[in-house]
Design an enzyme around this catalytic site. Structure first.
Site, PDB file in Angstrom:
ATOM      1  N   LEU A  64      -0.137  -9.111   6.728  1.00  9.67           N
ATOM      2  CA  LEU A  64      -1.644  -9.614   6.921  1.00  9.67           C
ATOM      3  C   LEU A  64      -2.576  -8.937   5.975  1.00  9.67           C
ATOM      4  CD1 LEU A  64      -1.213  -9.812  10.648  1.00  9.67           C
ATOM      5  CD2 LEU A  64      -1.438 -11.607   9.163  1.00  9.67           C
ATOM      6  N   PRO A  65      -3.657  -9.502   5.967  1.00 11.67           N
ATOM      7  CA  PRO A  65      -4.809  -9.153   4.752  1.00 11.67           C
ATOM      8  C   PRO A  65      -5.524  -7.619   4.923  1.00 11.67           C
ATOM      9  CG  PRO A  65      -5.134 -11.332   5.458  1.00 11.67           C
ATOM     10  CD  PRO A  65      -4.124 -10.905   6.325  1.00 11.67           C
ATOM     11  N   THR A  93      -1.025  -3.577   3.862  1.00 10.43           N
ATOM     12  CA  THR A  93      -1.549  -2.196   3.322  1.00 10.43           C
ATOM     13  C   THR A  93      -2.862  -2.313   4.296  1.00 10.43           C
ATOM     14  OG1 THR A  93      -0.855  -2.587   1.200  1.00 10.43           O
ATOM     15  CG2 THR A  93      -2.742  -0.872   1.487  1.00 10.43           C
ATOM     16  N   LYS A 168       1.290   4.920   0.355  1.00  5.16           N
ATOM     17  CA  LYS A 168       0.971   3.670  -0.633  1.00  5.16           C
ATOM     18  C   LYS A 168      -0.349   4.022  -1.304  1.00  5.16           C
ATOM     19  CE  LYS A 168       0.199  -0.463  -1.350  1.00  5.16           C
ATOM     20  NZ  LYS A 168       0.699  -1.543  -2.257  1.00  5.16           N
ATOM     21  N   LYS A 243      -9.144  -3.211  -3.094  1.00  6.09           N
ATOM     22  CA  LYS A 243      -8.748  -2.766  -1.784  1.00  6.09           C
ATOM     23  C   LYS A 243      -8.257  -1.281  -1.482  1.00  6.09           C
ATOM     24  CE  LYS A 243      -5.719  -4.295   1.919  1.00  6.09           C
ATOM     25  NZ  LYS A 243      -4.553  -5.053   2.407  1.00  6.09           N
TER      26      LYS A 243
HETATM   27  P1  NAD Z   1      -2.350 -13.382   1.128  1.00  9.03           P
HETATM   28  O1  NAD Z   1      -3.903 -13.634   1.450  1.00  9.03           O
HETATM   29  O2  NAD Z   1      -1.658 -14.217   0.377  1.00  9.03           O
HETATM   30  O3  NAD Z   1      -1.514 -13.604   2.734  1.00  9.03           O
HETATM   31  C1  NAD Z   1      -1.935 -13.300   3.998  1.00  9.03           C
HETATM   32  C2  NAD Z   1      -1.603 -14.332   4.718  1.00  9.03           C
HETATM   33  O4  NAD Z   1      -1.965 -14.072   6.410  1.00  9.03           O
HETATM   34  C3  NAD Z   1      -2.529 -15.742   4.610  1.00  9.03           C
HETATM   35  O5  NAD Z   1      -1.461 -16.754   4.690  1.00  9.03           O
HETATM   36  C4  NAD Z   1      -3.144 -15.792   5.874  1.00  9.03           C
HETATM   37  O6  NAD Z   1      -3.634 -17.175   6.395  1.00  9.03           O
HETATM   38  C5  NAD Z   1      -2.456 -15.037   7.094  1.00  9.03           C
HETATM   39  N1  NAD Z   1      -3.435 -14.762   8.005  1.00  9.03           N
HETATM   40  C6  NAD Z   1      -4.917 -14.058   8.013  1.00  9.03           C
HETATM   41  N2  NAD Z   1      -5.172 -13.967   9.231  1.00  9.03           N
HETATM   42  C7  NAD Z   1      -3.902 -14.292  10.225  1.00  9.03           C
HETATM   43  C8  NAD Z   1      -3.889 -14.218  11.544  1.00  9.03           C
HETATM   44  N3  NAD Z   1      -4.883 -13.816  12.311  1.00  9.03           N
HETATM   45  N4  NAD Z   1      -2.825 -14.663  11.908  1.00  9.03           N
HETATM   46  C9  NAD Z   1      -1.785 -15.238  11.150  1.00  9.03           C
HETATM   47  N5  NAD Z   1      -2.005 -15.262   9.956  1.00  9.03           N
HETATM   48  C10 NAD Z   1      -2.745 -14.646   9.162  1.00  9.03           C
HETATM   49  O7  NAD Z   1      -1.920 -12.078   1.100  1.00  9.03           O
HETATM   50  P2  NAD Z   1      -0.821 -11.190   0.078  1.00  9.03           P
HETATM   51  O8  NAD Z   1      -1.036 -10.976  -1.098  1.00  9.03           O
HETATM   52  O9  NAD Z   1       0.456 -11.909   0.929  1.00  9.03           O
HETATM   53  O10 NAD Z   1      -0.760  -9.663   0.979  1.00  9.03           O
HETATM   54  C11 NAD Z   1      -0.547  -9.526   2.284  1.00  9.03           C
HETATM   55  C12 NAD Z   1      -0.497  -8.009   2.551  1.00  9.03           C
HETATM   56  O11 NAD Z   1       0.090  -7.424   1.309  1.00  9.03           O
HETATM   57  C13 NAD Z   1      -1.889  -7.126   2.183  1.00  9.03           C
HETATM   58  O12 NAD Z   1      -2.237  -6.163   2.948  1.00  9.03           O
HETATM   59  C14 NAD Z   1      -1.877  -6.721   0.855  1.00  9.03           C
HETATM   60  O13 NAD Z   1      -2.988  -5.702   0.487  1.00  9.03           O
HETATM   61  C15 NAD Z   1      -0.512  -6.265   0.589  1.00  9.03           C
HETATM   62  N6  NAD Z   1       0.081  -6.442  -0.900  1.00  9.03           N
HETATM   63  C16 NAD Z   1      -0.196  -7.408  -1.434  1.00  9.03           C
HETATM   64  C17 NAD Z   1       0.524  -7.416  -2.637  1.00  9.03           C
HETATM   65  C18 NAD Z   1       0.450  -8.576  -3.775  1.00  9.03           C
HETATM   66  O14 NAD Z   1       0.510  -8.328  -5.030  1.00  9.03           O
HETATM   67  N7  NAD Z   1      -0.069  -9.757  -3.338  1.00  9.03           N
HETATM   68  C19 NAD Z   1       1.249  -6.014  -3.170  1.00  9.03           C
HETATM   69  C20 NAD Z   1       1.410  -5.270  -2.287  1.00  9.03           C
HETATM   70  C21 NAD Z   1       0.895  -5.280  -1.027  1.00  9.03           C
END
Ligand code: NAD
Length: 290
Positions: A64-65, A93, A168, A243
Site C-alpha cells: 500500500l502507498p 514502505t 529500507k 517519500k
Molecule cells: P501504487 O500507487 O501503484 O499502488 C498502490 C495500490 O494500493 C493502488 O492500486 C491503490 O488503489 C491501492 N490502495 C490504496 N488504498 C487502498 C486501500 N485502502 N485498500 C486497498 N487498496 C488500496 O504504488 P506502488 O508503486 O505499487 O507502491 C506500493 C508500495 O511499494 C509503496 O509503499 C511504495 O513506497 C513501495 N515501493 C514502490 C516501489 C516502486 O518502484 N514503485 C519500489 C519499492 C517500494
C-alpha cells in the site's frame, strides 16, 4: 494455501501474479477497479472488500502507498477479520513507528506479523526478483519466508519488528547521497575537461566505486545502460525517493541520529520534486548540475 493480497498497484499487481504462478490461491482486493481487473486476468480471485478477501486467508500480504493507509486497512479490515492463525505481511514502505504500532495491535489478537519492505522496482516486482528486508519474530519470519521467496530473489531477516523498515530507509538514504555524489563528481570531471566515459572507467574501478555510478550511471551514454539512456523514464520515480527521504528524516529526528549529508540530499530532492519531476527517475537530479 489461500493468501489475501491488498494493494494491487504498480508493485502489488506483479507480486500477486507471482504468488499465483507459485501455486497459491490469491484473494485480491484493491480500491481500483482497473487493478482488480488486471489481478483477475493474472489468476487471482477478486473481492469487493478487504474483509472478504481476508476471510479464510492463511496469510495476508499488503502493498500500500502510505503509513496512514496501512494502519487503517489493518486496524479496520484485517485484524479481527482474517483467521487469527494467519501470518500478516506488510510489504509497503512506511515509518518504523507505524510498523511497530500495527504489529502490536496484531500481536494483541494473536497474529504473527512481519514488516517486509522491498528493494527493487516495478520490473523486479513483475519478474519476481525483489529483495525483502524483514522485521519480526523468528516464528513469524519462518511463516512469511516461503511466501516472500515466491516473489523475490532474496529474503533477509533483519531483526525485530520495524527492522525491515529501518533497513529500507537507511539504504535509500545512502542511495540518495551516492546518487548526488556521483552526479557531482561526473559533472565536475566533465567541466574540467575529462571525458565522462574515462571518468566512469577509472572511478568505477577505484575508490569511487559505488552502486549509483557502477550499476545505475546517471549520465546518458556513459557507463551501464540505465534510465539516463531513456531520458530518465522508468526506474525509481523521484516522488518515491522523496517519500523515503521524508521517512528517513523523521526517523533520524526520532532516533537523535546526526544526518547532515542526508538532510542536504533530502533538501536537494525536495527541490527537484518541486520543479515538476515527480515521475522522473531519481538519477535525473544530475541535470541540475549541468
Ligand atoms: P501504487 O500507487 O501503484 O499502488 C498502490 C495500490 O494500493 C493502488 O492500486 C491503490 O488503489 C491501492 N490502495 C490504496 N488504498 C487502498 C486501500 N485502502 N485498500 C486497498 N487498496 C488500496 O504504488 P506502488 O508503486 O505499487 O507502491 C506500493 C508500495 O511499494 C509503496 O509503499 C511504495 O513506497 C513501495 N515501493 C514502490 C516501489 C516502486 O518502484 N514503485 C519500489 C519499492 C517500494
Amino acid at each position: 494455501m489461500k493468501i489475501a493480497f491488498i494493494g494491487l498497484g504498480n508493485m502489488g499487481g506483479g507480486m500477486a501474479a507471482n504468488l499465483v504462478k507459485a501455486g497459491y490461491e490469491v484473494r485480491a482486493f484493491d480500491l481500483s477497479e482497473e487493478a482488480l481487473i488486471a489481478a483477475k486476468d493474472a489468476g487471482c480471485e477478486t473481492f469487493d472488500t478487504a474483509r472478504e478477501a481476508c476471510a479464510e486467508a492463511e496469510a495476508v500480504v499488503s502493498m500500500l502507498p502510505s503509513s496512514g493507509i496501512v494502519k487503517a486497512v489493518y486496524t479496520k479490515d484485517v485484524i479481527g477479520h482474517a483467521p487469527h492463525t494467519a501470518v500478516l505481511i506488510d510489504c509497503s514502505t512506511i515509518d518504523v513507528a507505524t510498523a511497530r504500532e500495527v504489529a502490536d495491535a496484531a500481536h494483541a489478537e494473536g497474529y504473527k506479523m512481519v514488516d517486509a519492505p522491498v528493494s527493487g522496482g516495478i520490473a523486479a516486482a513483475a519478474g519476481g526478483t525483489l529483495t525483502f528486508m524483514v522485521g519480526g519474530e523468528h516464528h513469524a519470519f519462518d511463516a512469511a519466508q516461503p511466501i516472500l521467496a515466491a516473489m523475490g530473489k532474496a529474503v533477509i531477516h533483519a531483526g525485530h519488528i520495524g527492522a525491515g523498515q529501518t533497513a529500507k530507509i537507511c539504504n535509500n538514504m545512502l542511495l540518495a547521497i551516492t546518487m548526488i555524489g556521483t552526479s557531482e563528481a561526473m559533472t565536475m570531471a566533465e567541466k574540467l575537461g575529462l571525458d565522462p566515459q574515462k571518468f566512469y572507467e577509472i572511478s568505477s574501478q577505484s575508490s569511487g566505486y559505488n552502486w549509483s555510478l557502477n550499476a545505475y550511471t546517471p549520465m546518458p551514454g556513459v557507463g551501464v545502460e540505465s534510465p539516463a539512456d531513456k531520458d530518465y523514464a522508468g526506474g525509481f520515480a523521484t516522488a518515491l525517493m522523496v517519500k523515503d527521504l521524508r521517512l528517513a528524516m523523521e526517523a533520524a529526528e526520532g532516533a537523535g541520529a546526526a544526518v547532515p549529508l542526508a538532510s542536504r540530499a533530502a533538501a536537494l530532492y525536495e527541490d527537484y520534486l518541486g520543479a515538476g519531476n515527480e515521475a522522473v527517475d531519481f538519477s535525473g537530479i544530475i541535470k541540475t548540475y549541468s
